[in-house]
Design a protein around this motif. Sequence first.
Motif, PDB file in Angstrom:
ATOM      1  N   ASP A   1       1.247  -6.547  -2.743  1.00 51.78           N
ATOM      2  CA  ASP A   1       2.115  -6.540  -4.122  1.00 51.78           C
ATOM      3  C   ASP A   1       2.064  -8.087  -4.390  1.00 51.78           C
ATOM      4  O   ASP A   1       2.206  -8.445  -5.638  1.00 51.78           O
TER       5      ASP A   1
ATOM      6  N   LYS B   1      -0.864  -8.838  -6.402  1.00 50.00           N
ATOM      7  CA  LYS B   1      -0.581  -8.305  -7.548  1.00 50.00           C
ATOM      8  C   LYS B   1       0.155  -8.978  -8.514  1.00 50.00           C
ATOM      9  O   LYS B   1      -0.157  -9.354  -9.730  1.00 50.00           O
TER      10      LYS B   1
ATOM     11  N   ASP C   1      10.914  -2.317  -7.620  1.00 48.70           N
ATOM     12  CA  ASP C   1      10.055  -2.651  -8.801  1.00 48.70           C
ATOM     13  C   ASP C   1      10.222  -3.823  -9.659  1.00 48.70           C
ATOM     14  O   ASP C   1       9.711  -4.112 -10.725  1.00 48.70           O
TER      15      ASP C   1
ATOM     16  N   ARG D   1       7.374  -4.011 -12.137  1.00 52.43           N
ATOM     17  CA  ARG D   1       6.306  -3.215 -11.915  1.00 52.43           C
ATOM     18  C   ARG D   1       6.391  -1.971 -12.610  1.00 52.43           C
ATOM     19  O   ARG D   1       7.624  -1.269 -12.594  1.00 52.43           O
TER      20      ARG D   1
ATOM     21  N   TRP E   1       2.029  -5.104 -12.247  1.00 52.32           N
ATOM     22  CA  TRP E   1       3.065  -6.107 -12.461  1.00 52.32           C
ATOM     23  C   TRP E   1       2.812  -6.714 -13.626  1.00 52.32           C
ATOM     24  O   TRP E   1       1.817  -7.079 -14.002  1.00 52.32           O
TER      25      TRP E   1
END
Length: 152
Positions: free
Chosen positions: A52, A55, A120, A143, A148
């Motif tokens: 993540d 990302k 998120d 997200r 994202w």
Amino acid sequence: MTTPDEEPVVIDQREKTRSALPFLAAFAVALVVLVAVVVLKATRPAERNVTDSDKMATAVRLYADAWNSADPAKLAAATCAGFDPARSPLAAVAGNPAQPAAAGKKIDLVRLADPSIDGDRGKVTVTESVDGKETTGTWALTRSDGVWRVCD
């Protein structure tokens, strides 16, 4: 020269029979490695190896690229729903958020650090350079649908 008393020395000049076993063993090892690579590639695709944090860094870079190109479609794709350009993380340092390229200031990302994720929502500390002057700020990201995007 040999004298009749001496026995001649016999030299065997025939080649010994060679075996294909080492070549077959090397081929078998190479085949096993190749099969292992194919199986691992199929069961663990590279997309699953992206974190993540990676990302989020990509989202920040996409936003900066969209800002520099002043492409409204790219800006919309790089930002979350309800994004207010006036509250953009680059608005204060680069000029008019509605017309980023019109301000004539190109954004260069210098460093991304300290990504943090809470469900998120995420934050990342971004150092950008505008006209050679570096500024650091915390960017908020969200997200949605697994992607994202930069938020305000």
